[in-house]
Write an enzyme that holds these catalytic residues in place. Structure first.
Site, PDB file in Angstrom:
ATOM      1  N   GLU A   1       0.856  -1.198   0.000  1.00 39.11           N
ATOM      2  CA  GLU A   1       0.000   0.000   0.000  1.00 39.11           C
ATOM      3  C   GLU A   1       0.885   1.238   0.000  1.00 39.11           C
ATOM      4  OE1 GLU A   1      -2.603  -0.349   3.371  1.00 39.11           O
ATOM      5  OE2 GLU A   1      -3.579  -2.140   2.557  1.00 39.11           O
ATOM      6  N   PRO A   2       0.306   2.407  -0.268  1.00 44.20           N
ATOM      7  CA  PRO A   2       1.136   3.617  -0.261  1.00 44.20           C
ATOM      8  C   PRO A   2       1.909   3.775   1.054  1.00 44.20           C
ATOM      9  CG  PRO A   2      -1.005   4.101  -1.218  1.00 44.20           C
ATOM     10  CD  PRO A   2      -1.080   2.689  -0.721  1.00 44.20           C
TER      11      PRO A   2
ATOM     12  N   GLY B   1       4.959  -0.846   2.846  1.00 46.28           N
ATOM     13  CA  GLY B   1       5.758  -1.593   1.870  1.00 46.28           C
ATOM     14  C   GLY B   1       6.492  -2.719   2.565  1.00 46.28           C
ATOM     15  N   SER B   2       7.723  -2.432   3.015  1.00 44.28           N
ATOM     16  CA  SER B   2       8.502  -3.461   3.718  1.00 44.28           C
ATOM     17  C   SER B   2       7.754  -3.958   4.953  1.00 44.28           C
ATOM     18  CB  SER B   2       9.856  -2.884   4.149  1.00 44.28           C
ATOM     19  OG  SER B   2      10.582  -2.452   3.023  1.00 44.28           O
TER      20      SER B   2
ATOM     21  N   GLU C   1       8.278 -16.418  -5.644  1.00 44.20           N
ATOM     22  CA  GLU C   1       8.534 -15.131  -6.301  1.00 44.20           C
ATOM     23  C   GLU C   1      10.033 -14.843  -6.331  1.00 44.20           C
ATOM     24  OE1 GLU C   1       6.739 -11.803  -4.317  1.00 44.20           O
ATOM     25  OE2 GLU C   1       7.359 -10.390  -5.877  1.00 44.20           O
TER      26      GLU C   1
ATOM     27  N   GLN D   1      43.320  -5.383 -19.711  1.00 45.24           N
ATOM     28  CA  GLN D   1      43.015  -6.180 -18.514  1.00 45.24           C
ATOM     29  C   GLN D   1      41.768  -5.668 -17.781  1.00 45.24           C
ATOM     30  OE1 GLN D   1      45.679  -6.135 -15.067  1.00 45.24           O
ATOM     31  NE2 GLN D   1      45.797  -8.347 -15.223  1.00 45.24           N
TER      32      GLN D   1
ATOM     33  N   GLY E   1      31.139   1.752 -23.053  1.00 44.83           N
ATOM     34  CA  GLY E   1      31.505   3.169 -23.038  1.00 44.83           C
ATOM     35  C   GLY E   1      30.285   4.047 -23.266  1.00 44.83           C
ATOM     36  N   GLY E   2      30.466   5.108 -24.035  1.00 40.36           N
ATOM     37  CA  GLY E   2      29.378   6.062 -24.283  1.00 40.36           C
ATOM     38  C   GLY E   2      28.181   5.409 -24.953  1.00 40.36           C
TER      39      GLY E   2
ATOM     40  N   THR F   1      12.916  -5.846  -0.278  1.00 41.23           N
ATOM     41  CA  THR F   1      14.137  -5.129  -0.677  1.00 41.23           C
ATOM     42  C   THR F   1      15.396  -5.873  -0.210  1.00 41.23           C
ATOM     43  OG1 THR F   1      14.323  -3.832   1.353  1.00 41.23           O
ATOM     44  CG2 THR F   1      12.936  -2.903  -0.396  1.00 41.23           C
TER      45      THR F   1
END
Ligand code: FAD
Length: 292
Positions: free
Chosen positions: A32-33, A36-37, A147, A183, A244-245, A270
């Site tokens: 719920e809002p 959670g945990s 899960e 390396q 890289g980019g 979590t």
């Protein structure tokens, strides 16, 4: 799985074949809002009225929320009993008082739709109570190991990244030679391989524990889930570095794995919560200390 484990024959007959065939999509609505945990602090309320329950509350981050045909919703039937006052119900999308919030725009796992689910004087017939009043926490826990173990699918993403990175490192030249000669790059690939193999062994073991009915195996399942979630982020991070980019460009796939990986760290409990459970398995519960 919750229905298979806890359902009456009528519930199994009504829901399982159409879910197994894919005709009906399911959802599991616990978070719920404000809860959670700490899932036992949910406030969605179910009040019995004759042969029905009236549900009021909002569920948050529900996978398949935008498309589910049916689902399981956890609600408080007896606020005086704490976690033992939580019950599970099977809801259907056409039940009066059920609606969905808009699809949540997430950074990753974008092909898995997520939304709020809203229960506003939602009428649920008593035959849709799953597992009996007060059994909600147990019903929800039945699927947690499935899960978490099911998240092993993401090991495939790590292998995919390793293959992409290997190919790229062999064909991308800098300083007159393939970057796969350096390396720093080779070691990143080696570490990706170590994590893949370690995750595989952990997840084979988790699957074996489930297969051989050795559950709950809280320690093993949490160790695997915690390891995988960090390994995924590390793997995706290394993949982007090797590209890289180009790694951060949307037309290259490695950035997607980075966005997806972080979610595995959160969904299904979590990383911190897994550590709490592992620590509790090693140390026992935290000691109550009387402060002077
Ligand atoms: C993509 C996605 C799909 C999801 N699908 C579903 C679903 O289908 N059904 C469902 O019911 N839920 C679902 N969830 C919800 C998910 O289970 C919760 O997000 C998760 O349990 C964390 O709750 P929270 O987001 O409220 O974070 P919080 O509980 O508010 O946590 C915030 C931070 O505080 C830390 N924290 C909290 N408590 C402790 C503690 N005791 N010790 C140490 N650290 C702590 C957490 O680790 C985290 O870092 C989904 C979430 C996501 C992101």
């Amino acid at each position: 799985l919750n229905i298979q484990t806890w359902g009456t024959e009528e519930q199994k007959e009504k829901y399982l074949p159409r879910m197994a065939s894919g005709e009906w999509i399911g959802a599991m609505a616990l978070t719920e809002p404000g809860a959670g945990s700490d899932a036992s602090s949910i406030t969605t309320r179910a009040v019995r009225k004759g042969d029905k329950y009236i549900l009021n509350g909002t569920k948050m981050f529900i996978t398949n929320g935008p498309i589910c045909d049916i689902g399981i919703v956890l609600a408080v039937t007896d606020p005086s009993k704490g976690p033992l006052g939580i019950s599970a119900f099977i809801f259907e999308k056409d039940f009066p008082g059920f609606s969905r919030g808009k699809k949540i725009d997430k950074m990753g796992m974008r092909s898995s739709p997520t939304s709020e689910l809203i229960f506003e004087d939602c009428i649920i017939p008593e035959e849709n109570l799953l597992g009996g009043e007060g059994m909600g926490a147990l019903v929800a826990n039945t699927t947690l190991h499935w899960e978490r173990t099911g998240m092993g699918f993401a090991i495939g993403t790590m292998e995919y990244n390793l293959n992409l990175c290997k190919e790229y490192a062999l064909q991308r030249y800098q300083f007159g030679e393939p970057i796969g000669n350096f390396q720093a790059v080779r070691h990143r690939l080696a570490e990706m391989k170590i994590d893949i193999e370690a995750a595989k062994y952990l997840f084979y073991r988790m699957a074996w524990l489930i297969d051989t009915d050795q559950i709950p195996a809280i320690l093993d399942i949490s160790v695997g889930k915690a390891f995988l979630s960090k390994a995924l982020v590390k793997n995706a991070d290394a993949a982007i570095s090797i590209f890289g980019g180009y790694g951060v460009c949307s037309e290259y796939p490695v950035q997607r794995s980075y966005r997806d990986a972080k979610i595995i760290e959160i969904g299904g409990g979590t990383y911190d919560i897994q550590l709490n459970m592992i620590a509790a398995a090693i140390m026992g519960p935290r000691q109550k200390v009387k402060k002077k």
